[in-house]
Design an enzyme around this catalytic site. Structure first.
Site, PDB file in Angstrom:
ATOM      1  N   ALA A 144     -18.233 -41.141  11.248  1.00  0.00           N
ATOM      2  CA  ALA A 144     -18.959 -40.427  12.301  1.00  0.00           C
ATOM      3  C   ALA A 144     -19.924 -39.466  11.594  1.00  0.00           C
ATOM      4  CB  ALA A 144     -17.982 -39.695  13.212  1.00  0.00           C
ATOM      5  N   THR A 201     -15.118 -49.702  12.679  1.00  0.00           N
ATOM      6  CA  THR A 201     -16.314 -50.182  13.372  1.00  0.00           C
ATOM      7  C   THR A 201     -17.374 -50.506  12.313  1.00  0.00           C
ATOM      8  OG1 THR A 201     -15.742 -48.577  15.067  1.00  0.00           O
ATOM      9  CG2 THR A 201     -17.882 -49.655  15.268  1.00  0.00           C
ATOM     10  N   VAL A 237     -11.663 -38.387  10.320  1.00  0.00           N
ATOM     11  CA  VAL A 237     -11.503 -38.954  11.667  1.00  0.00           C
ATOM     12  C   VAL A 237     -10.993 -37.848  12.576  1.00  0.00           C
ATOM     13  CG1 VAL A 237     -11.086 -41.278  10.801  1.00  0.00           C
ATOM     14  CG2 VAL A 237      -9.147 -39.763  11.177  1.00  0.00           C
ATOM     15  N   LYS A 238     -10.901 -38.141  13.867  1.00  0.00           N
ATOM     16  CA  LYS A 238     -10.421 -37.129  14.821  1.00  0.00           C
ATOM     17  C   LYS A 238      -9.021 -36.663  14.427  1.00  0.00           C
ATOM     18  CE  LYS A 238     -10.229 -37.433  19.360  1.00  0.00           C
ATOM     19  NZ  LYS A 238     -10.512 -36.430  20.351  1.00  0.00           N
ATOM     20  N   SER A 283     -16.567 -26.740   6.565  1.00  0.00           N
ATOM     21  CA  SER A 283     -17.403 -26.054   7.551  1.00  0.00           C
ATOM     22  C   SER A 283     -18.873 -26.137   7.192  1.00  0.00           C
ATOM     23  CB  SER A 283     -17.022 -24.577   7.674  1.00  0.00           C
ATOM     24  OG  SER A 283     -17.901 -23.955   8.600  1.00  0.00           O
ATOM     25  N   LYS A 320      -9.180 -22.644   7.459  1.00  0.00           N
ATOM     26  CA  LYS A 320     -10.312 -23.148   8.255  1.00  0.00           C
ATOM     27  C   LYS A 320     -10.146 -22.746   9.726  1.00  0.00           C
ATOM     28  CE  LYS A 320     -14.000 -25.244   9.600  1.00  0.00           C
ATOM     29  NZ  LYS A 320     -13.896 -26.280  10.563  1.00  0.00           N
ATOM     30  N   HIS A 338     -11.089 -19.173  10.009  1.00  0.00           N
ATOM     31  CA  HIS A 338     -12.558 -19.152   9.903  1.00  0.00           C
ATOM     32  C   HIS A 338     -13.173 -19.421  11.285  1.00  0.00           C
ATOM     33  CE1 HIS A 338     -16.268 -21.529   9.840  1.00  0.00           C
ATOM     34  NE2 HIS A 338     -16.649 -20.849   8.769  1.00  0.00           N
ATOM     35  N   ASN A 339     -12.661 -20.433  11.974  1.00  0.00           N
ATOM     36  CA  ASN A 339     -13.210 -20.765  13.293  1.00  0.00           C
ATOM     37  C   ASN A 339     -12.917 -19.675  14.317  1.00  0.00           C
ATOM     38  OD1 ASN A 339     -13.738 -23.149  11.937  1.00  0.00           O
ATOM     39  ND2 ASN A 339     -13.185 -24.449  13.658  1.00  0.00           N
ATOM     40  N   GLU A 393     -15.365 -17.121  13.764  1.00  0.00           N
ATOM     41  CA  GLU A 393     -16.630 -17.652  14.294  1.00  0.00           C
ATOM     42  C   GLU A 393     -16.718 -17.417  15.816  1.00  0.00           C
ATOM     43  OE1 GLU A 393     -17.369 -21.757  12.941  1.00  0.00           O
ATOM     44  OE2 GLU A 393     -17.876 -22.239  15.006  1.00  0.00           O
ATOM     45  N   ARG A 416      11.490   2.593  27.851  1.00  0.00           N
ATOM     46  CA  ARG A 416      12.382   1.487  27.481  1.00  0.00           C
ATOM     47  C   ARG A 416      13.821   1.976  27.380  1.00  0.00           C
ATOM     48  NH1 ARG A 416      11.746  -0.524  22.595  1.00  0.00           N
ATOM     49  NH2 ARG A 416      12.498  -2.594  23.146  1.00  0.00           N
TER      50      ARG A 416
HETATM   51  C1  LIG Z   1     -14.725 -45.601  12.753  1.00  0.00           C
HETATM   52  O1  LIG Z   1     -15.586 -45.437  13.863  1.00  0.00           O
HETATM   53  C2  LIG Z   1     -15.006 -45.304  15.122  1.00  0.00           C
HETATM   54  C3  LIG Z   1     -16.092 -45.169  16.185  1.00  0.00           C
HETATM   55  O2  LIG Z   1     -17.282 -44.714  15.686  1.00  0.00           O
HETATM   56  C4  LIG Z   1     -14.006 -44.183  15.142  1.00  0.00           C
HETATM   57  O3  LIG Z   1     -13.410 -44.025  16.406  1.00  0.00           O
HETATM   58  C5  LIG Z   1     -12.978 -44.401  14.039  1.00  0.00           C
HETATM   59  O4  LIG Z   1     -12.017 -43.390  14.073  1.00  0.00           O
HETATM   60  C6  LIG Z   1     -13.683 -44.487  12.725  1.00  0.00           C
HETATM   61  N1  LIG Z   1     -12.792 -44.430  11.564  1.00  0.00           N
HETATM   62  C7  LIG Z   1     -12.100 -45.373  10.968  1.00  0.00           C
HETATM   63  C8  LIG Z   1     -11.326 -44.956   9.779  1.00  0.00           C
HETATM   64  O5  LIG Z   1     -12.087 -46.501  11.287  1.00  0.00           O
END
Ligand SMILES: *[C@@H]1O[C@H](CO)[C@@H](O)[C@H](O)[C@H]1NC(C)=O
Length: 490
Positions: A11, A34, A76-77, A130, A184, A187-188, A191, A454
């Site tokens: 991403a 992907t 990744v997320k 960051s 981190k 840190h946020n 922020e 109290r």
């Molecule tokens: C690859 O890309 C997709 C969509 O863009 C994403 O959801 C996914 O987590 C990515 N990472 C991996 C390791 O495949």
């Protein structure tokens, strides 16, 4: 030829970090489930002058294309996708290889994954990154924590890709376990506080001072040449100058006043509560985001209270204020409020470090935040120096240099908050910071009365100022006798 490092998850952040690594001359393999993402990244590397970046379509080819001991960054997320990616990759990894999670992960997830990885002979780092898209591409602030060996394996890469400031690259080994993610997260949280305080400064200048967007742009640009110099002040100056392409005036006035969030601010406030650390400025910024989300309720409330008689007159027209003086006061209020907010964040880090045995170096953390990241600011160098002077500093406010600055600014700070209250402009961040300051600096608080209450209703006992031990008093009995004696009936 094998790659020096790998990166999975292409991403925006992943692509940019991979290009940054390749640009610094480290051959890198990239992977994403992907396939289009892989092609896109490879095309970008080609168009940027043929950077040494190699795309792979299968996780096995990807892993095997990296030289051992392998280091693989995953972006990744946070949460389940990280576990899935680790599962997929670790089928092909071998003992001594390392996984580096660069996402905004909850630190306990990282600590679990460190244990799971180590059961397979793998090393693991949770690394805060960051700086957004631009930082990832051109130099982020990096906060790696976990396996020191995993850090050593890629230290030469991290020090090259990180933002560079006068005293070195914006990266350091933060500590063991989930220390990197925790730092981190704070840190946020800081922020959040910075952004809230800036928005309050804007609100006061606009409503109380009657400043136009052009004047605001000029004011923030001016501030960015002084002690407030920072990324957030700089972009704020830019924002006021951007015109609306769909109509008259500036874009900022057309943006819906509802703030989004992803959770790290909430985690920071939750952790502060868990550790009994007061973080009122950061909490106020979180609350403000929640309240901003109630747009329809706020519109209805505005109507109801107007009908009930609250004045909606333009403050700047019925109360004349000296613009120049107000601008200077707000600058000082913002600076003093910021110091209190950073003091809270730093004390949260100190407390967690003691609990977990992370041995965090607060001065060094302030240093790696000087460049690359969203809170990068000139005054972080002063924070760094404060902790260098005294590593065990109880609170930034009592560092001799900061103490002097707080005292110099407190009159302006009180004027701004007072004016805002008079005008009905909420400044929860500035008020929280000022209350934090005024509470912390007082040798005696009204907590004696709370202790008496109290003990009165719950027999919780109290301590005395003049003799050791814990005491309990039969408050109601004595009070009744007293009333009887003076003839007062209950
Ligand atoms: C690859 O890309 C997709 C969509 O863009 C994403 O959801 C996914 O987590 C990515 N990472 C991996 C390791 O495949």
């Amino acid at each position: 030829m094998l790659s020096r490092i790998g990166l999975a998850g292409l991403a925006v952040m992943g692509q940019n970090l991979a290009l940054n690594i390749a640009e610094k001359g480290f051959p890198i393999s990239v992977y994403n489930r992907t396939v289009a993402k892989v092609d896109e990244t490879v095309a970008r590397a080609a168009s940027e002058g043929g950077l040494p970046l190699f795309g792979h379509r299968s996780p096995q080819d990807f892993v095997l294309s990296i030289s051992r001991p392998r280091s693989i960054v995953i972006l990744v997320k946070a949460g389940a996708p990280v576990d899935q990616t680790i599962d997929t990759l670790s089928r092909y990894l071998e003992p001594g290889d390392a996984i580096i999670d660069g996402g905004n992960e909850w630190y306990e997830n990282t600590e679990r994954r460190i244990r799971e990885a180590s059961a397979r002979g793998l090393l693991y780092l949770g690394m805060g990154v960051s700086g957004g898209e631009d930082g990832a591409r051109n130099g982020p602030s990096l906060m790696p924590g976990g396996s020191h060996q995993a850090y050593d394996n890629i230290e030469n890469i991290l020090t090259r890709i990180a933002a560079q400031v006068d005293d070195g690259p914006c990266v350091t080994f933060v500590g063991e376990g989930g220390a990197g993610n925790f730092v981190k997260m704070v840190h946020n949280g800081i922020e959040y506080g910075d952004m809230q305080l800036i928005s309050e400064a804007y609100d006061v200048l606009r409503i109380v001072g009657g400043l136009s967007n052009a004047e605001l742009a000029e004011t923030f640009a001016e501030w960015n040449r002084g002690e407030l110099e920072s990324f957030l002040i700089e972009i704020t100056a830019d924002i006021f100058g951007v015109r609306d392409e769909h109509g008259d005036g500036e874009l900022v006035d057309k943006i819906l006043d509802k703030t989004g969030m992803k959770g790290t601010g909430k985690w920071t406030v939750q952790q502060a509560a868990e550790l009994s650390i007061a973080a009122p400025t950061i909490a106020a910024s979180l609350d403000s985001r929640y309240l901003s989300g109630l747009k329809e309720e706020r519109e209805a409330a505005a109507k109801t209270l107007e009908q009930a008689g609250i004045s909606s007159a333009d403050f700047a027209t019925f109360r004349s204020v000296d613009k120049k003086r107000l601008i200077d006061d707000v600058r000082q209020a913002l600076y003093a409020s910021k110091i209190c907010s950073y003091a809270q964040g730093m004390n949260l880090l100190k407390s967690k470090s003691a609990e977990k045995g992370w041995n965090l170096n607060l001065g060094e953390l302030a240093r790696i935040w000087k460049g690359g990241c969203i809170i990068r600011a000139r005054f972080l160098d002063r924070i760094k120096k404060a902790y260098e002077r005294n590593r065990g500093l109880a609170n930034l406010i009592v560092d001799p240099e900061f103490a002097k600055e707080m005292v110099q600014r407190q009159a302006a700070w009180r004027r701004v908050v007072g004016l805002a209250i008079e005008a009905g402009i909420s400044t929860p961040g500035m008020c929280a910071s000022l209350a934090y300051f005024d509470t912390y600096r007082r040798a005696r608080l009204p907590a004696n009365l709370v202790q008496a209450q109290r003990d009165y209703f719950g027999a919780h006992t109290y301590e005395r100022v003049d003799r050791p031990g814990s005491f309990h008093t039969e408050w109601s009995k004595i009070a009744r006798q007293g009333r009887a004696g003076t003839g007062i009936r209950s």
